[in-house]
Design a protein around this motif. Structure first.
Motif, PDB file in Angstrom:
ATOM      1  N   CYS A 152      14.796   5.884   9.699  1.00  0.00           N
ATOM      2  CA  CYS A 152      14.373   7.206  10.047  1.00  0.00           C
ATOM      3  C   CYS A 152      13.115   7.567  10.535  1.00  0.00           C
ATOM      4  N   PHE A 153      11.991   7.489  10.278  1.00  0.00           N
ATOM      5  CA  PHE A 153      10.901   7.955  10.978  1.00  0.00           C
ATOM      6  C   PHE A 153       9.755   6.545  10.901  1.00  0.00           C
ATOM      7  N   ASP A 154       9.249   6.294  12.074  1.00  0.00           N
ATOM      8  CA  ASP A 154       7.875   5.611  11.791  1.00  0.00           C
ATOM      9  C   ASP A 154       6.758   6.159  10.899  1.00  0.00           C
ATOM     10  N   SER A 155       6.898   7.451  11.217  1.00  0.00           N
ATOM     11  CA  SER A 155       5.668   8.210  10.630  1.00  0.00           C
ATOM     12  C   SER A 155       6.108   9.347   9.321  1.00  0.00           C
ATOM     13  N   LEU A 156       5.596   8.718   8.215  1.00  0.00           N
ATOM     14  CA  LEU A 156       6.039   9.601   6.991  1.00  0.00           C
ATOM     15  C   LEU A 156       5.774  11.015   7.211  1.00  0.00           C
ATOM     16  N   ASN A 157       4.560  11.200   7.741  1.00  0.00           N
ATOM     17  CA  ASN A 157       4.026  12.615   7.784  1.00  0.00           C
ATOM     18  C   ASN A 157       4.901  13.459   8.636  1.00  0.00           C
ATOM     19  N   LYS A 198       0.916  -1.205   0.069  1.00  0.00           N
ATOM     20  CA  LYS A 198       0.021   0.079  -0.008  1.00  0.00           C
ATOM     21  C   LYS A 198       0.928   1.121   0.205  1.00  0.00           C
ATOM     22  N   ILE A 199       0.595   2.089  -0.977  1.00  0.00           N
ATOM     23  CA  ILE A 199       1.404   3.385  -0.970  1.00  0.00           C
ATOM     24  C   ILE A 199       0.601   4.494  -0.261  1.00  0.00           C
ATOM     25  N   PRO A 200       1.067   4.995   0.799  1.00  0.00           N
ATOM     26  CA  PRO A 200       0.253   6.002   1.810  1.00  0.00           C
ATOM     27  C   PRO A 200      -0.325   7.320   0.823  1.00  0.00           C
ATOM     28  N   GLU A 201      -1.248   7.484   1.491  1.00  0.00           N
ATOM     29  CA  GLU A 201      -2.040   8.672   0.730  1.00  0.00           C
ATOM     30  C   GLU A 201      -1.131   9.947   0.771  1.00  0.00           C
ATOM     31  N   THR A 258       0.745   9.690  -2.498  1.00  0.00           N
ATOM     32  CA  THR A 258       0.014   9.748  -3.585  1.00  0.00           C
ATOM     33  C   THR A 258      -0.248  11.374  -3.962  1.00  0.00           C
ATOM     34  N   ARG A 259      -0.702  12.247  -2.688  1.00  0.00           N
ATOM     35  CA  ARG A 259      -1.083  13.457  -2.805  1.00  0.00           C
ATOM     36  C   ARG A 259       0.056  14.270  -3.110  1.00  0.00           C
ATOM     37  N   LEU A 260       1.224  13.964  -2.760  1.00  0.00           N
ATOM     38  CA  LEU A 260       2.270  14.567  -3.061  1.00  0.00           C
ATOM     39  C   LEU A 260       2.602  14.598  -4.466  1.00  0.00           C
ATOM     40  N   TYR A 261       2.836  13.431  -4.924  1.00  0.00           N
ATOM     41  CA  TYR A 261       3.071  13.092  -6.413  1.00  0.00           C
ATOM     42  C   TYR A 261       2.025  13.375  -7.435  1.00  0.00           C
ATOM     43  N   MET A 262       0.764  13.302  -7.309  1.00  0.00           N
ATOM     44  CA  MET A 262      -0.080  13.550  -8.211  1.00  0.00           C
ATOM     45  C   MET A 262      -0.482  15.166  -8.132  1.00  0.00           C
ATOM     46  N   SER A 263      -0.096  15.821  -7.517  1.00  0.00           N
ATOM     47  CA  SER A 263      -0.505  17.267  -7.391  1.00  0.00           C
ATOM     48  C   SER A 263       0.665  17.931  -8.110  1.00  0.00           C
ATOM     49  N   ASP A 264       0.319  18.687  -9.127  1.00  0.00           N
ATOM     50  CA  ASP A 264       1.279  19.764  -9.891  1.00  0.00           C
ATOM     51  C   ASP A 264       1.481  21.130  -9.012  1.00  0.00           C
ATOM     52  N   GLU A 265       0.436  21.365  -8.412  1.00  0.00           N
ATOM     53  CA  GLU A 265       0.587  22.496  -7.539  1.00  0.00           C
ATOM     54  C   GLU A 265       1.442  22.313  -6.319  1.00  0.00           C
ATOM     55  N   ILE A 266       1.386  21.188  -5.625  1.00  0.00           N
ATOM     56  CA  ILE A 266       2.361  20.910  -4.518  1.00  0.00           C
ATOM     57  C   ILE A 266       3.618  20.865  -4.862  1.00  0.00           C
ATOM     58  N   ILE A 267       4.078  20.059  -5.961  1.00  0.00           N
ATOM     59  CA  ILE A 267       5.554  19.897  -6.654  1.00  0.00           C
ATOM     60  C   ILE A 267       6.158  21.279  -6.792  1.00  0.00           C
TER      61      ILE A 267
END
Length: 261
Positions: free
Chosen positions: A225-230, A129-132, A135-144
């Protein structure tokens, strides 16, 4: 960045009773999984202590994205000259800042979204499972286009690969420090969970970097590194905003000096 959210409410990264119970049960079911040395990358406190982050960032680090930086025609000229090596070396920091702040082209965005979709589909077809948040980071042009960290950049692998010696686990590259001091991957578990690991080379990039110099995956050193990606994303976003402020200062100084020259 909206800093008013969560003011006065912080999380130090320590486990709650519920998460400790969850991790205990998880360990009981994953006794064969590897343990890694603890990471000391730039996203950790230099003294090894716990860093406080806003509670809201645990669930939604995107609340702390840097504000969008307007990209002007003047900046576009400097960015174009930077890429062509037509640089006024007395003002190199301003030229570099303009290049870093320039939005990606429509084609670059499309290629990234398409490739990410292929990687995610591959991972899910293998039971991961890829974390949400990824997905939100890489699928958003605005965020990038709002991320301009001066040395750490979103970066995707060519392919999903398994952890050497533990074929039941997969690695997904998602962030790279330009000088090689940090190469962050998601370590994906078959139960759908994940942790962030840091490595001294890229997994999933068989073409190699530099070209022709492919590291044997079995020799790559991995750290937890971290247990939490966020948690990592929050700190990455905060650092990126600080770098934006430096870019704007460099450009303002350059335009002021060249206007009066």
């Amino acid at each position: 960045m909206n800093r008013s959210r969560g003011a006065g409410r912080f999380w130090n990264g320590k486990s709650t009773p519920a998460t400790r119970l969850s991790r205990t049960l998880c360990r009981q079911n994953m006794k064969s999984y590897p343990e890694f040395p603890i990471c000391s990358c730039e996203f950790h406190s230099p003294d090894g202590g716990e860093q406080l982050i806003p509670v809201e960032a645990v669930n939604d680090p995107f609340l702390y994205l840097p504000d969008a930086v307007p990209f002007t025609e003047q900046m576009e000229v400097l960015a174009r000259r930077y890429r062509a090596f037509d640089i006024d070396w007395m003002h190199y920091p301003a030229f570099q800042a303009a290049s870093f702040l320039q939005p990606k082209s429509n084609l670059e965005h499309q290629r990234r979204r398409d490739h990410f979709t292929e990687l995610k589909t591959t991972a899910e077809s293998q039971g991961f499972k890829i974390p949400e948040s990824i997905t939100r980071l890489y699928m958003s042009d605005e965020i990038i286009d709002r991320l301009h960290h001066n040395c750490v950049w979103p970066s995707l692998p060519e392919e999903i690969v398994r952890l050497p010696g533990h074929s039941e686990l997969a690695l997904f590259l998602f962030l790279i420090e330009g000088q090689g001091s940090g190469i962050w991957h998601l370590l994906l578990y078959p139960d759908g969970s994940n942790i962030v690991v840091n490595a001294d080379a890229r997994f999933g990039c068989p073409s190699g970097y530099p070209p022709g110099k492919v590291r044997d995956p079995a020799t790559i050193n991995v750290q937890r590194c971290f247990d939490s990606l966020n948690r990592l994303l929050y700190q990455y976003f905060v650092e990126s905003e600080l770098h934006d402020q430096a870019y704007i200062e460099r450009l303002s100084r350059y335009f002021d000096e060249t206007k009066t020259a």
